[in-house]
Design a protein around this motif. Structure first.
Motif, PDB file in Angstrom:
ATOM      1  N   GLY A 257       8.886  -1.442  -6.789  1.00 38.76           N
ATOM      2  CA  GLY A 257       8.437  -2.695  -7.417  1.00 38.76           C
ATOM      3  C   GLY A 257       8.609  -3.895  -6.497  1.00 38.76           C
ATOM      4  O   GLY A 257       8.867  -5.000  -6.958  1.00 38.76           O
TER       5      GLY A 257
ATOM      6  N   THR B 287       2.844  -1.057   3.270  1.00 42.84           N
ATOM      7  CA  THR B 287       2.928  -0.584   4.662  1.00 42.84           C
ATOM      8  C   THR B 287       1.523  -0.304   5.186  1.00 42.84           C
ATOM      9  O   THR B 287       1.196  -0.641   6.325  1.00 42.84           O
TER      10      THR B 287
ATOM     11  N   LYS C  75       3.483   4.338   8.009  1.00 45.54           N
ATOM     12  CA  LYS C  75       4.608   3.783   8.780  1.00 45.54           C
ATOM     13  C   LYS C  75       4.481   4.125  10.264  1.00 45.54           C
ATOM     14  O   LYS C  75       4.669   3.270  11.120  1.00 45.54           O
TER      15      LYS C  75
ATOM     16  N   THR D 152       4.791   2.878  -7.400  1.00 44.27           N
ATOM     17  CA  THR D 152       5.685   2.049  -6.581  1.00 44.27           C
ATOM     18  C   THR D 152       6.250   2.872  -5.424  1.00 44.27           C
ATOM     19  O   THR D 152       6.420   4.091  -5.536  1.00 44.27           O
TER      20      THR D 152
ATOM     21  N   GLY E  41       4.022   3.284  -0.309  1.00 40.65           N
ATOM     22  CA  GLY E  41       3.629   2.797   1.023  1.00 40.65           C
ATOM     23  C   GLY E  41       2.338   1.994   1.037  1.00 40.65           C
ATOM     24  O   GLY E  41       1.676   1.900   2.075  1.00 40.65           O
TER      25      GLY E  41
ATOM     26  N   ASP F  71       4.407  12.249   7.639  1.00 36.06           N
ATOM     27  CA  ASP F  71       5.489  12.547   8.588  1.00 36.06           C
ATOM     28  C   ASP F  71       6.703  13.165   7.880  1.00 36.06           C
ATOM     29  O   ASP F  71       7.494  13.861   8.497  1.00 36.06           O
TER      30      ASP F  71
ATOM     31  N   THR G  70       6.211  -5.265  -4.432  1.00 41.34           N
ATOM     32  CA  THR G  70       5.045  -6.147  -4.545  1.00 41.34           C
ATOM     33  C   THR G  70       4.811  -6.461  -6.017  1.00 41.34           C
ATOM     34  O   THR G  70       4.688  -5.553  -6.836  1.00 41.34           O
TER      35      THR G  70
ATOM     36  N   ASN H 212       0.169   9.865   1.690  1.00 45.39           N
ATOM     37  CA  ASN H 212       0.918   9.090   2.688  1.00 45.39           C
ATOM     38  C   ASN H 212       2.284   9.737   2.958  1.00 45.39           C
ATOM     39  O   ASN H 212       2.710  10.619   2.223  1.00 45.39           O
TER      40      ASN H 212
HETATM   41  N1  LIG Z   1       8.483   7.958   6.363  1.00 43.38           N
HETATM   42  C1  LIG Z   1       7.592   7.121   5.923  1.00 43.38           C
HETATM   43  N2  LIG Z   1       7.969   6.086   5.188  1.00 43.38           N
HETATM   44  C2  LIG Z   1       7.006   5.221   4.743  1.00 43.38           C
HETATM   45  C3  LIG Z   1       5.644   5.395   5.043  1.00 43.38           C
HETATM   46  N3  LIG Z   1       4.956   4.408   4.468  1.00 43.38           N
HETATM   47  C4  LIG Z   1       5.863   3.622   3.841  1.00 43.38           C
HETATM   48  N4  LIG Z   1       7.096   4.086   4.017  1.00 43.38           N
HETATM   49  C5  LIG Z   1       8.348   3.531   3.482  1.00 43.38           C
HETATM   50  O1  LIG Z   1       8.308   3.582   2.067  1.00 43.38           O
HETATM   51  C6  LIG Z   1       8.981   2.447   1.518  1.00 43.38           C
HETATM   52  C7  LIG Z   1       8.079   1.717   0.552  1.00 43.38           C
HETATM   53  O2  LIG Z   1       7.004   1.134   1.292  1.00 43.38           O
HETATM   54  P1  LIG Z   1       6.124  -0.067   0.702  1.00 43.38           P
HETATM   55  O3  LIG Z   1       4.998  -0.259   1.642  1.00 43.38           O
HETATM   56  O4  LIG Z   1       6.972  -1.238   0.369  1.00 43.38           O
HETATM   57  O5  LIG Z   1       5.608   0.619  -0.631  1.00 43.38           O
HETATM   58  P2  LIG Z   1       4.698  -0.001  -1.802  1.00 43.38           P
HETATM   59  O6  LIG Z   1       3.803   1.074  -2.272  1.00 43.38           O
HETATM   60  O7  LIG Z   1       4.053  -1.253  -1.339  1.00 43.38           O
HETATM   61  O8  LIG Z   1       5.790  -0.309  -2.905  1.00 43.38           O
HETATM   62  P3  LIG Z   1       5.753  -1.359  -4.125  1.00 43.38           P
HETATM   63  O9  LIG Z   1       5.335  -2.686  -3.571  1.00 43.38           O
HETATM   64  O10 LIG Z   1       7.150  -1.361  -4.614  1.00 43.38           O
HETATM   65  O11 LIG Z   1       4.811  -0.828  -5.133  1.00 43.38           O
HETATM   66  C8  LIG Z   1       9.414   1.608   2.689  1.00 43.38           C
HETATM   67  O12 LIG Z   1      10.774   1.907   2.975  1.00 43.38           O
HETATM   68  C9  LIG Z   1       8.510   2.086   3.819  1.00 43.38           C
HETATM   69  O13 LIG Z   1       9.092   1.929   5.105  1.00 43.38           O
HETATM   70  C10 LIG Z   1       5.266   6.529   5.826  1.00 43.38           C
HETATM   71  O14 LIG Z   1       4.109   6.775   6.155  1.00 43.38           O
HETATM   72  N5  LIG Z   1       6.286   7.347   6.221  1.00 43.38           N
END
Ligand SMILES: Nc1nc2c(ncn2[C@@H]2O[C@H](COP(=O)(O)OP(=O)(O)OP(=O)(O)O)[C@@H](O)[C@H]2O)c(=O)[nH]1
Ligand SMILES: [Mg+2]
Length: 465
Positions: A255, A237, A370, A231, A234, A342, A257, A339
């Motif tokens: 969590g 994203t 992101k 979870t 990203g 940055d 998604t 991921n």
């Molecule tokens: N700094 C930074 N933040 C990121 C990056 N990718 C995602 N985020 C942040 O990480 C958080 C989670 O991103 P999501 O894309 O919702 O992550 P997920 O893996 O889909 O999460 P779940 O759906 O909960 O499993 C968000 O606040 C994003 O903005 C990245 O490359 N750099």
């Protein structure tokens, strides 16, 4: 059984267009059209006109002129449905389309169900079932490859292949049954060696057709790519970055998604179908656990797995997550993604390069979803792994899951026949397995079908087709 009603529907896409076509099919098609169509030459009745002709005139509701139209007239059995068909082409205003449709309904037609025109074409013997299904695929085609495949199937390429197989099997069963008729005399009309050769040939063809499904599915639906991982790493994203739209909800809550989100992207002519999945973690939340199960099942179905990890996490945790997913990988390509590059910085990248030892089917790439950094490298890896082998020995490609299942069943039946021939089982058992094989092949072309199957196939068509 064909319901005798005359059916009508708008055949062009809903909404305003320059012109629109309303289709009418059935025994009363000409009589119903005559009630609303008026030609400048007053005495002209459509029911008296020759087949395959065009007529200019007006559609009227009593004295009110609704539109000036062109009517195309086809007569049974030389039409798409095999029935009398009238196609009214009017100006494309939604209001006009609706008024004409209402008039036709008032004059005795009923609204067509989804796919009902094509269903009638099938029931009237204008095409077999696999060709009817190809009509839907043709309408849905989005690129050169799946257009070509659907067109070929609609024009009978696949049916011919099945027909050839059935003919060979019929020849085979005829010989075996002849032996059964003379069973007391213990004769063998069918040379066993020939039978073995023939069944092995059939087995190879069935196997080739069934294995072409992998390619067919990819051409039709895109290469399946699952985005998995813990979870909050990203995944969503990344999906949004690839799609270039805010398709999935992104948040810093673990969590976010819960269910699988999918979309297709065309990358230089190749379609990829991406599945964003629920993040994998230990949880007592029942709904989330159901989502996690789906994540695993998407992982298994995918050709390429994108395992997203978060570079801001401790390296031990990342390694542990990678190993957890590796256990589930069979012959898929695994692309491990570091991921949030940055945030992690170069130190973290070095650490991960040192900790993760790649297997043959694996790659490692660092990105920031992101900030959309280094996505090109990921896209390159996807393109490199997009090749799906062209099946050998047949240029027919199976793209329909119903056909694939029937072929697999037929293949199993033929394997039983071969087994039986080697073990010298009696003719009546052989005949039974061959009949089963014939049955499954007949399901594909619709020689064997039932209302439930037909209903299921045609309900997915659009209305007017
Ligand atoms: N700094 C930074 N933040 C990121 C990056 N990718 C995602 N985020 C942040 O990480 C958080 C989670 O991103 P999501 O894309 O919702 O992550 P997920 O893996 O889909 O999460 P779940 O759906 O909960 O499993 C968000 O606040 C994003 O903005 C990245 O490359 N750099
Ligand atoms: Mg998510």
């Amino acid at each position: 059984m064909i319901d005798q009603a005359t059916i009508c529907a708008i055949a062009t896409s809903p909404g305003v267009g320059a012109i629109a076509t309303i289709r009418l099919s059935g025994e009363e098609a000409l009589a119903i059209a005559d009630q609303v169509f008026h030609s400048p030459a007053k005495a002209k009745h459509l029911s008296e006109q020759a087949a395959n002709t065009l007529h200019v005139g007006t559609i009227r509701d009593a004295d009110e002129i609704i539109d000036e139209v062109v009517v195309a007239l086809f007569r049974a059995p030389h039409s798409f449905t095999g029935e009398d068909v009238v196609e009214i082409t009017c100006h494309g205003a939604v209001y006009i389309q609706q008024r004409i449709l209402e008039l036709l309904l008032k004059s005795g037609a009923r609204m067509a169900l989804p796919g009902e025109f094509t269903q009638r074409a099938f029931l009237n013997g204008k095409m077999d079932l696999s060709q009817a299904e190809a009509v839907a695929d043709l309408i849905a085609s989005t690129n050169r490859a799946n257009h070509k495949m659907a067109l070929k199937q609609m024009r009978g390429g696949f049916s011919n292949e099945i027909k050839k197989l059935r003919d060979q099997l019929l020849h085979f069963i005829a010989m075996v049954e002849l032996e059964l008729d003379f069973s007391e005399e213990d004769v063998e009309f069918a040379d066993r060696k020939q039978l073995v050769d023939l069944t092995e040939k059939i087995e190879r063809l069935l196997h080739q057709l069934a294995s072409s499904f992998k390619l067919g599915n990819v051409l039709k639906n895109g290469i399946p790519v699952a985005i998995v991982g813990e979870t909050n790493v990203g995944k969503s994203t990344l999906l949004n970055a690839i799609l270039n739209e805010e398709k999935a909800i992104v948040s810093d809550i673990h969590g976010t998604t819960r269910d699988v989100i999918e979309d297709v992207v065309n990358i230089e002519g190749t379609a990829f179908r991406f599945f964003d999945t629920a993040g994998i973690r230990e949880t007592v939340d029942q709904i989330e656990n159901l989502g996690i199960e789906r994540s695993y099942s998407k992982l298994e179905q995918a050709d390429i797995v994108l395992l997203v990890t978060d570079l801001s996490n401790p390296i031990d945790l990342i390694s542990q997550r990678v190993n957890l997913i590796r256990e589930r990988i069979q012959d898929q390509k695994l692309i491990i993604i570091g991921n949030k590059a940055d945030l992690g910085g170069n130190e973290k990248i070095k650490e991960m390069l040192g900790a993760i030892h790649l297997n043959d089917n694996e790659d490692l790439v660092f990105i920031s979803a992101k900030k959309q950094q280094n996505l090109d490298a990921l896209i390159e890896l996807l393109k490199e792994n997009a090749q799906v082998a062209q099946p050998e020995g047949t240029d027919v490609i199976v793209s329909n899951i119903r056909h694939y299942e029937a072929l697999t069943n037929a293949h199993q039946a033929v394997l039983r026949v071969i087994d039986g021939l080697h073990n010298g089982i009696s003719g009546d058992f052989l005949a039974q397995d061959i009949r089963e094989c014939l049955h499954f092949l007949g399901e594909i072309t619709g020689e064997i079908s039932n209302d439930e199957v037909l209903g299921h196939i045609f309900k997915n068509f659009c209305i007017g087709k």
